[in-house]
Design an enzyme around this catalytic site. Structure first.
Site, PDB file in Angstrom:
ATOM      1  N   TYR A 127       9.566  12.841  -4.264  1.00  0.00           N
ATOM      2  CA  TYR A 127       8.463  12.939  -5.237  1.00  0.00           C
ATOM      3  C   TYR A 127       7.748  14.288  -5.104  1.00  0.00           C
ATOM      4  CZ  TYR A 127       8.355   8.417  -7.581  1.00  0.00           C
ATOM      5  OH  TYR A 127       8.644   7.347  -8.389  1.00  0.00           O
ATOM      6  N   LYS A 187      10.571  -4.318   2.196  1.00  0.00           N
ATOM      7  CA  LYS A 187      10.035  -4.169   0.838  1.00  0.00           C
ATOM      8  C   LYS A 187       8.799  -3.258   0.799  1.00  0.00           C
ATOM      9  CE  LYS A 187       9.979  -7.849  -1.946  1.00  0.00           C
ATOM     10  NZ  LYS A 187       9.827  -9.299  -2.302  1.00  0.00           N
ATOM     11  N   LYS A 226      10.961   3.000   7.093  1.00  0.00           N
ATOM     12  CA  LYS A 226      10.103   4.176   7.277  1.00  0.00           C
ATOM     13  C   LYS A 226      10.868   5.470   6.995  1.00  0.00           C
ATOM     14  CE  LYS A 226       6.167   2.268   8.560  1.00  0.00           C
ATOM     15  NZ  LYS A 226       4.899   2.484   7.839  1.00  0.00           N
ATOM     16  N   THR A 270      -0.313  -9.735   7.755  1.00  0.00           N
ATOM     17  CA  THR A 270      -0.651  -9.457   9.158  1.00  0.00           C
ATOM     18  C   THR A 270      -2.068  -8.910   9.309  1.00  0.00           C
ATOM     19  OG1 THR A 270       0.348  -7.266   9.020  1.00  0.00           O
ATOM     20  CG2 THR A 270       1.742  -9.034   9.880  1.00  0.00           C
ATOM     21  N   GLY A 271      -2.691  -8.523   8.199  1.00  0.00           N
ATOM     22  CA  GLY A 271      -4.068  -8.028   8.253  1.00  0.00           C
ATOM     23  C   GLY A 271      -5.052  -9.173   8.437  1.00  0.00           C
ATOM     24  N   ASP A 287      -0.285  -7.560  -2.904  1.00  0.00           N
ATOM     25  CA  ASP A 287       0.926  -7.145  -2.201  1.00  0.00           C
ATOM     26  C   ASP A 287       1.471  -5.896  -2.902  1.00  0.00           C
ATOM     27  OD1 ASP A 287       3.481  -6.793  -1.239  1.00  0.00           O
ATOM     28  OD2 ASP A 287       4.106  -8.883  -1.503  1.00  0.00           O
ATOM     29  N   VAL A 288       1.479  -4.769  -2.206  1.00  0.00           N
ATOM     30  CA  VAL A 288       1.865  -3.503  -2.855  1.00  0.00           C
ATOM     31  C   VAL A 288       3.357  -3.439  -3.196  1.00  0.00           C
ATOM     32  CG1 VAL A 288      -0.025  -2.175  -1.847  1.00  0.00           C
ATOM     33  CG2 VAL A 288       2.187  -2.235  -0.669  1.00  0.00           C
ATOM     34  N   GLY A 292       4.267   6.144  -7.628  1.00  0.00           N
ATOM     35  CA  GLY A 292       4.077   6.090  -9.084  1.00  0.00           C
ATOM     36  C   GLY A 292       2.603   6.104  -9.443  1.00  0.00           C
ATOM     37  N   TYR A 294      12.487  -1.966  10.170  1.00  0.00           N
ATOM     38  CA  TYR A 294      11.280  -1.130  10.205  1.00  0.00           C
ATOM     39  C   TYR A 294      11.664   0.352  10.169  1.00  0.00           C
ATOM     40  CZ  TYR A 294       6.741   0.557  11.979  1.00  0.00           C
ATOM     41  OH  TYR A 294       5.534   1.204  12.160  1.00  0.00           O
TER      42      TYR A 294
END
Ligand code: UDP
Length: 329
Positions: free
Chosen positions: A162, A94, A152, A38-39, A59-60, A105, A148
């Site tokens: 974490y 995802k 989130k 989408t960017g 893709d993260v 991480g 969504y």
């Protein structure tokens, strides 16, 4: 002295690109990462020649590698408009789960501080008004917005885990409706939808009876709040938004006045689970960050309208997002 290095995910998006600009202006070395679903490269084209900006097409949701040291990570990769996350629901889930896990991480491995972009959508269709950070929300996990909202919410949960378990330096911003230059005209959100319709000479489509409310924040104010939050020592979630609340019908009238269009408002059915009201309580941001919005809606809308007006005609009539088909799997 070596420059501080920051990774911005979603760098080619609306908010990500403004964040890259801000960190470059503050003298950081910026790594911008985006999978371009989408960017849009147009948003960061001006940064590409700079020695302190690197673009990484990645893709993260897959393992993230950044060579060398890293001081800060800002996780802003995610579809963020209802139209987008309905089209790409799995990717939305995802990036907010596998993606954030990879970045947490990475933050651990680099001993970096990480700020994640959360959203007012964690409050769902809120039963408490205005929304304070200690409200847990009213979310339908299996509704159309669930992909969504729940991504989130998971993202906040894993980030706090974490922080607590690994003692990672984490920050969480809950972003309320934000607007400004570089929004996509066709992303389905109400502001680009109305301005696009006015520019094309179409009627403005108000969903439902238009009595639902939103509170719109100008992008520069939001970026300032995020910048301050990153550098604060507060690890709980913080609402950043403009409390100036308006109904969608009133908003349509404001756009009609701003654009001088002689089109009228037409009413369409309200989408499923569309929140009826939304307004941030920003007491926390005021107290912890000494932040509050400085740009009024009339000023912000004028700048945004000028931006949309300056775009070529092809943008105005583009139905699909350019990068979308090329990259979607
Ligand atoms: N909306 C509308 N007409 C449009 C697009 C959106 O009336 O063409 C309404 C939508 O139903 C919602 C509000 O405007 O009540 C804000 O929608 P948006 O998609 O911008 O963001 P949301 O806050 O719902 O995530």
């Amino acid at each position: 002295m070596t420059k501080k290095k920051v990774l911005v995910t979603g760098a080619a998006g609306f908010l990500g690109s403004h964040l890259c600009d801000r960190f470059i202006a503050e003298g950081y070395h910026v790594v911008g990462m985006d999978n371009l679903i989408t960017g849009r490269m147009e948003n960061i084209e001006h940064l590409m020649p700079l020695p302190d900006f690197e673009f990484c097409h990645h893709d993260v949701s897959k393992f993230v590698h950044v060579p060398g040291d890293l001081d800060y990570i800002l996780h802003f990769a995610s579809p963020a408009s209802p139209i987008d996350y309905l089209k790409i629901p799995i990717q939305t889930l995802k990036v907010g789960s596998l993606g954030v896990h990879n970045l947490l991480g990475l933050a651990r491995a680099k001993n970096a501080r990480i700020l994640i972009a959360s959203t007012s959508e964690v409050y769902g269709d809120p039963l408490v008004h205005p929304q304070k950070e200690d409200y847990w929300g009213n979310v339908n996990p299996i509704g159309p917005r669930g992909v969504y909202d729940e991504a989130k919410r998971f993202q906040e949960a894993i980030t706090m885990a974490y922080h607590t378990y690994h003692k990672l330096e984490t920050r969480i911003v809950r972003i309320f409706n934000t607007y400004g230059p570089r929004m996509r005209l066709n992303d389905g959100r109400v502001l680009p939808a109305f301005i696009g319709q006015a520019l094309r000479g179409e009627d403005l489509t108000v969903f439902g009876d238009g009595s639902q409310t939103r509170s719109f924040c100008y992008v520069d104010d939001l970026i300032e709040g995020i910048y301050r939050l990153l550098h604060s020592d507060y690890s709980g979630p913080v609402n950043i938004g403009n409390p100036d609340e308006i109904t969608i019908s009133q908003f349509a009238e404001e756009i009609i006045e701003l654009t001088g269009t002689d089109q009228k408002v037409v009413y369409k059915p309200l989408p499923v689970n569309d929140p009826m009201q939304r307004q941030p309580n920003i007491d926390k941001a005021k107290a912890v960050l000494d932040w509050e919005p400085a740009v009024s809606r009339s000023e912000g809308l004028k700048i945004t309208y000028d931006y949309f007006r300056s775009l070529p005609d092809t943008e105005l009539h583009r139905k699909e997002h350019n990068n979308f088909d090329a990259y979607i799997k």
